[in-house]
Design an enzyme around this catalytic site. Structure first.
Site, short mmCIF file in Angstrom:
data_model
loop_
_atom_site.label_atom_id
_atom_site.label_comp_id
_atom_site.label_asym_id
_atom_site.label_seq_id
_atom_site.Cartn_x
_atom_site.Cartn_y
_atom_site.Cartn_z
CG ASP A 1 1.49 4.76 0.97
OD1 ASP A 1 1.80 4.02 1.92
OD2 ASP A 1 1.03 5.91 1.11
CG ASP B 1 2.42 3.06 5.76
OD1 ASP B 1 2.44 2.90 4.52
OD2 ASP B 1 2.32 4.17 6.30
#
Length: 405
Positions: A113, A290
């Site tokens: 992530d 992201d």
């Protein structure tokens, strides 16, 4: 869509480097060991592909998670003021791109992530149903408990917390010695169905809740990776995280780089947004890149301007209520071409990723993967990233995009 077993390449090279080293292309490390590893899609993704109707509950959940994730990290931020490729599995509606790591020799699957900076997995001291559904960390001879605790909450009300440890963490042969991480002893029941055991953050240190550096920053500091660069190919097959360089097998043409404007999230300048070749006013000219966010979120005004350029589009809130504010539908027969501009180059959102599916069974209206939310930066997730090869250059503080192959 036909289900395949995916073959991905893991290339490992343990070569010393400094933070200022130039990015290394995968072709330069062809003398390294190469391992072909088979992976398969999750059951959740296969089920979603078989059913073209998007889940309304999933739309609400994924928006809440994205909103709360960045709100929480911003609060923490303001209060502070060799190469290796890891194979990734597309977890589909679970919103995760997962890959394998070991901690103290114990195997885990984590969500990689770029929108967070901490590493956490369940602890053997956790006996909840959620923990029991996943691999759990047991203290080893190489591990050591640290002072303090780790706690994180999510937009759907779920949470996880526990003590802090240090142990050796390895992904694709690249070891970070004495890496700090959270070993969760309390985990909400909603985590039971998650395909990953935990999360490994690839954001900048300013986002971290844990004291110490994240896994990739530790690799840099310990001279383990060839270059302070990691890169992603995200797709329905052959997805890969490449640690310590760039894999030229996964992109074509030139790489366009854009400087990072704040070393917390991977935030860069957004040059523009267009729909079917027509430019719109994006409202805000910055974007957070992201991999831990599924959709693309933009300022309410900018996203409204985008869908205003799509004939037959409509706000879902008008029909389904305020829970779906920011979502729009469009005619399934005319999926638009949406492009984002970075560093002077335009990159299109794959139409297959933009189209989340029909709003209901038999409907001719589909749900768009770009959503209006608030008035802050654009939040650019996997709907866009599946169309590019993305490069995250720590040493030069920049993000690169190229056409994926």
């Amino acid at each position: 869509m036909i289900s395949d077993t995916v073959i991905a390449i893991l290339a490992v090279a343990l070569v010393g480097s400094t933070v200022q080293a130039a990015p290394v292309d995968a072709t330069a490390t062809s003398t390294s060991g190469i391992i072909a590893v088979p992976i398969s899609k999750s059951a959740a993704q296969l089920a979603r592909e078989a059913d073209p109707v998007v889940s309304l509950d999933w739309l609400k959940k994924t928006k809440a998670q994205a909103q709360y994730k960045h709100k929480q990290a911003n609060a923490r931020l303001h209060s502070k003021r060799a190469t290796g490729a890891s194979v990734l599995t597309d977890q589909g509606s679970e919103s995760l791109w997962t890959g394998p790591i070991t901690i103290g020799g114990q195997s885990f699957t984590v969500d990689w992530d770029t929108g967070s900076s901490d590493l956490w997995v369940p602890s053997s001291a956790c006996s909840s149903a959620a923990c029991n559904a996943h691999h759990k960390y047991t203290l080893t001879s190489t591990g050591k408990k640290q002072s303090g605790t780790f706690s994180i909450s999510y937009g759907d009300g779920s949470s996880a917390s526990g003590p802090v440890y240090k142990d050796n963490v390895v992904a694709s042969g690249l070891q970070a010695t004495s890496q700090v991480f959270g070993a969760v002893t309390s985990e909400s029941s909603s985590f039971s169905s998650d395909p990953s055991d935990g999360i490994s953050g690839l954001g900048w240190p300013a986002l971290a809740q844990l004291s110490g550096t994240s896994y990739f920053w530790s690799l840099i500091n310990q001279g383990t990776v060839t270059s302070p660069v990691f890169s992603f190919r995200l797709a329905t097959t052959n997805s890969e995280l490449y640690l310590g360089g760039i894999n030229s097998a996964h992109y074509t043409g030139a790489i366009t780089y854009t400087p990072v404007t704040q070393k917390a999230y991977w935030t860069i300048a957004l040059g523009g947004v267009s729909v079917n070749g027509a430019a719109i006013n994006p409202s805000v000219s910055s974007a957070i890149i992201d991999t831990g966010t599924t959709l693309v979120y933009g300022p309410t005004a900018g996203v409204a301007a985008l869908y205003a350029k799509i004939p037959g589009s409509a706000s879902m809130a008008d029909t389904y209520g305020s829970d779906y504010q920011g979502y729009y539908t469009f005619p399934c027969s005319a999926v638009p071409t949406v492009a984002l501009t970075f560093g002077g180059s335009s990159f299109s959102v794959p139409t297959s990723a933009f189209n989340l599916g029909t709003v209901s069974s038999g409907s001719k209206q589909c749900v768009g993967g770009i959503v209006g939310q608030g008035d802050g930066s654009w939040l650019v997730g996997d709907v866009f990233l599946q169309g590019v090869y993305s490069i995250y250059d720590v040493g030069n503080a920049r993000v690169g995009f190229a056409k994926t192959v």
